[in-house]
Motif scaffolding. Sequence first.
Motif, PDB file in Angstrom:
ATOM      1  N   LYS A  76       0.818  -1.222   0.000  1.00  0.00           N
ATOM      2  CA  LYS A  76       0.000   0.000   0.000  1.00  0.00           C
ATOM      3  C   LYS A  76       0.844   1.260   0.000  1.00  0.00           C
ATOM      4  O   LYS A  76       0.310   2.370   0.030  1.00  0.00           O
ATOM      5  N   LYS A  77       2.162   1.097   0.008  1.00  0.00           N
ATOM      6  CA  LYS A  77       3.091   2.240   0.040  1.00  0.00           C
ATOM      7  C   LYS A  77       2.742   3.186   1.190  1.00  0.00           C
ATOM      8  O   LYS A  77       2.705   4.410   1.022  1.00  0.00           O
ATOM      9  N   THR A  78       2.497   2.595   2.342  1.00  0.00           N
ATOM     10  CA  THR A  78       2.043   3.362   3.492  1.00  0.00           C
ATOM     11  C   THR A  78       2.837   2.988   4.730  1.00  0.00           C
ATOM     12  O   THR A  78       3.101   1.798   4.969  1.00  0.00           O
ATOM     13  N   VAL A  79       3.188   3.986   5.507  1.00  0.00           N
ATOM     14  CA  VAL A  79       3.795   3.776   6.812  1.00  0.00           C
ATOM     15  C   VAL A  79       2.825   4.320   7.858  1.00  0.00           C
ATOM     16  O   VAL A  79       2.138   5.315   7.620  1.00  0.00           O
ATOM     17  N   TYR A  80       2.762   3.625   8.987  1.00  0.00           N
ATOM     18  CA  TYR A  80       1.820   3.971  10.042  1.00  0.00           C
ATOM     19  C   TYR A  80       2.561   4.340  11.320  1.00  0.00           C
ATOM     20  O   TYR A  80       3.667   3.867  11.572  1.00  0.00           O
ATOM     21  N   LEU A  81       1.877   5.133  12.134  1.00  0.00           N
ATOM     22  CA  LEU A  81       2.356   5.394  13.488  1.00  0.00           C
ATOM     23  C   LEU A  81       1.168   5.241  14.416  1.00  0.00           C
ATOM     24  O   LEU A  81       0.262   6.087  14.423  1.00  0.00           O
ATOM     25  N   GLN A  82       1.150   4.133  15.140  1.00  0.00           N
ATOM     26  CA  GLN A  82       0.110   3.908  16.137  1.00  0.00           C
ATOM     27  C   GLN A  82       0.553   4.563  17.432  1.00  0.00           C
ATOM     28  O   GLN A  82       1.624   4.233  17.957  1.00  0.00           O
ATOM     29  N   MET A  83      -0.264   5.464  17.947  1.00  0.00           N
ATOM     30  CA  MET A  83       0.085   6.225  19.147  1.00  0.00           C
ATOM     31  C   MET A  83      -0.939   5.925  20.235  1.00  0.00           C
ATOM     32  O   MET A  83      -2.129   6.184  20.052  1.00  0.00           O
ATOM     33  N   ASN A  84      -0.471   5.377  21.323  1.00  0.00           N
ATOM     34  CA  ASN A  84      -1.339   5.032  22.448  1.00  0.00           C
ATOM     35  C   ASN A  84      -0.951   5.834  23.685  1.00  0.00           C
ATOM     36  O   ASN A  84       0.159   6.353  23.782  1.00  0.00           O
ATOM     37  N   ASN A  85      -1.893   5.896  24.613  1.00  0.00           N
ATOM     38  CA  ASN A  85      -1.654   6.590  25.883  1.00  0.00           C
ATOM     39  C   ASN A  85      -1.071   7.985  25.648  1.00  0.00           C
ATOM     40  O   ASN A  85      -0.062   8.364  26.244  1.00  0.00           O
ATOM     41  N   LEU A  86      -1.726   8.736  24.804  1.00  0.00           N
ATOM     42  CA  LEU A  86      -1.242  10.065  24.436  1.00  0.00           C
ATOM     43  C   LEU A  86      -1.321  11.030  25.617  1.00  0.00           C
ATOM     44  O   LEU A  86      -2.232  10.942  26.457  1.00  0.00           O
ATOM     45  N   THR A  87      -0.375  11.946  25.647  1.00  0.00           N
ATOM     46  CA  THR A  87      -0.340  12.996  26.655  1.00  0.00           C
ATOM     47  C   THR A  87      -0.262  14.352  25.962  1.00  0.00           C
ATOM     48  O   THR A  87       0.077  14.426  24.769  1.00  0.00           O
ATOM     49  N   PRO A  88      -0.559  15.438  26.675  1.00  0.00           N
ATOM     50  CA  PRO A  88      -0.454  16.762  26.053  1.00  0.00           C
ATOM     51  C   PRO A  88       0.935  17.047  25.489  1.00  0.00           C
ATOM     52  O   PRO A  88       1.059  17.823  24.529  1.00  0.00           O
ATOM     53  N   ASP A  89       1.971  16.419  26.032  1.00  0.00           N
ATOM     54  CA  ASP A  89       3.322  16.618  25.512  1.00  0.00           C
ATOM     55  C   ASP A  89       3.504  16.027  24.110  1.00  0.00           C
ATOM     56  O   ASP A  89       4.496  16.314  23.437  1.00  0.00           O
ATOM     57  N   ASP A  90       2.575  15.214  23.673  1.00  0.00           N
ATOM     58  CA  ASP A  90       2.641  14.653  22.319  1.00  0.00           C
ATOM     59  C   ASP A  90       2.032  15.604  21.283  1.00  0.00           C
ATOM     60  O   ASP A  90       2.071  15.308  20.089  1.00  0.00           O
ATOM     61  N   THR A  91       1.468  16.699  21.730  1.00  0.00           N
ATOM     62  CA  THR A  91       0.888  17.671  20.807  1.00  0.00           C
ATOM     63  C   THR A  91       1.968  18.254  19.902  1.00  0.00           C
ATOM     64  O   THR A  91       2.973  18.774  20.384  1.00  0.00           O
ATOM     65  N   ALA A  92       1.756  18.146  18.601  1.00  0.00           N
ATOM     66  CA  ALA A  92       2.755  18.609  17.635  1.00  0.00           C
ATOM     67  C   ALA A  92       2.220  18.386  16.227  1.00  0.00           C
ATOM     68  O   ALA A  92       1.209  17.702  16.039  1.00  0.00           O
ATOM     69  N   VAL A  93       2.922  18.949  15.264  1.00  0.00           N
ATOM     70  CA  VAL A  93       2.715  18.565  13.874  1.00  0.00           C
ATOM     71  C   VAL A  93       3.625  17.370  13.619  1.00  0.00           C
ATOM     72  O   VAL A  93       4.823  17.421  13.892  1.00  0.00           O
ATOM     73  N   TYR A  94       3.046  16.304  13.099  1.00  0.00           N
ATOM     74  CA  TYR A  94       3.789  15.076  12.838  1.00  0.00           C
ATOM     75  C   TYR A  94       4.106  14.983  11.346  1.00  0.00           C
ATOM     76  O   TYR A  94       3.226  15.127  10.505  1.00  0.00           O
ATOM     77  N   TYR A  95       5.385  14.728  11.066  1.00  0.00           N
ATOM     78  CA  TYR A  95       5.880  14.666   9.698  1.00  0.00           C
ATOM     79  C   TYR A  95       6.391  13.271   9.364  1.00  0.00           C
ATOM     80  O   TYR A  95       7.078  12.636  10.162  1.00  0.00           O
ATOM     81  N   CYS A  96       6.091  12.860   8.173  1.00  0.00           N
ATOM     82  CA  CYS A  96       6.615  11.625   7.618  1.00  0.00           C
ATOM     83  C   CYS A  96       7.879  11.943   6.824  1.00  0.00           C
ATOM     84  O   CYS A  96       7.967  13.000   6.191  1.00  0.00           O
ATOM     85  N   ALA A  97       8.856  11.043   6.858  1.00  0.00           N
ATOM     86  CA  ALA A  97      10.105  11.257   6.142  1.00  0.00           C
ATOM     87  C   ALA A  97      10.554   9.964   5.482  1.00  0.00           C
ATOM     88  O   ALA A  97      10.213   8.873   5.938  1.00  0.00           O
ATOM     89  N   ALA A  98      11.331  10.118   4.412  1.00  0.00           N
ATOM     90  CA  ALA A  98      11.823   8.945   3.680  1.00  0.00           C
ATOM     91  C   ALA A  98      13.271   9.144   3.283  1.00  0.00           C
ATOM     92  O   ALA A  98      13.720  10.265   3.031  1.00  0.00           O
ATOM     93  N   ASP A  99      13.980   8.024   3.220  1.00  0.00           N
ATOM     94  CA  ASP A  99      15.353   8.060   2.737  1.00  0.00           C
ATOM     95  C   ASP A  99      15.729   6.648   2.277  1.00  0.00           C
ATOM     96  O   ASP A  99      15.024   5.690   2.570  1.00  0.00           O
ATOM     97  N   ARG A 100      16.847   6.536   1.582  1.00  0.00           N
ATOM     98  CA  ARG A 100      17.219   5.240   1.012  1.00  0.00           C
ATOM     99  C   ARG A 100      17.561   4.203   2.083  1.00  0.00           C
ATOM    100  O   ARG A 100      17.389   3.004   1.857  1.00  0.00           O
ATOM    101  N   SER A 101      18.039   4.664   3.212  1.00  0.00           N
ATOM    102  CA  SER A 101      18.377   3.711   4.265  1.00  0.00           C
ATOM    103  C   SER A 101      18.390   4.417   5.606  1.00  0.00           C
ATOM    104  O   SER A 101      18.354   5.653   5.668  1.00  0.00           O
ATOM    105  N   ILE A 102      18.422   3.642   6.669  1.00  0.00           N
ATOM    106  CA  ILE A 102      18.548   4.209   8.022  1.00  0.00           C
ATOM    107  C   ILE A 102      20.026   4.241   8.393  1.00  0.00           C
ATOM    108  O   ILE A 102      20.663   3.195   8.484  1.00  0.00           O
TER     109      ILE A 102
END
Length: 125
Positions: A76-102
């Motif tokens: 599906k050419k999709t990456v997911y981020l499952q976020m549990n037990n969220l807190t106010p400190d997790d408030t942010a703009v979340y960005y996806c990124a890609a590169d050829r390798s880690i």
Amino acid sequence: QVRLQEFGGQLVQAGGSLRLSCVDSGRTFSRNAMGWFRQAPGKEREFVAAISWTGSNTYYADSVKGRFTISRDNAKKTVYLQMNNLTPDDTAVYYCAADRSIGSYHYTTAAWTRWGQGTQVTVSS
């Protein structure tokens, strides 16, 4: 134009869960490492999680370890981020990124060559 597009950001109460998605319109997704970063108001963009192109290796920031899970579906050419037990400190703009390798510096923004536009996650107390 090849791009990454994030979905799933919204307002959620503390203790709740969200799943973010990032779809890659390009043809190299299955051979790319993928990552998630976030940026809160007045702060620098920070590393959240990363996953190798096979999905066999994952990396997390200490602040989200045990609460967030990164995964991918190459068909599906999709990456997911499952976020549990969220807190106010997790408030942010979340960005996806890609590169050829880690690489060794996957926790830095400079290590990633492609970025999405971001999706807002707001956690209310």
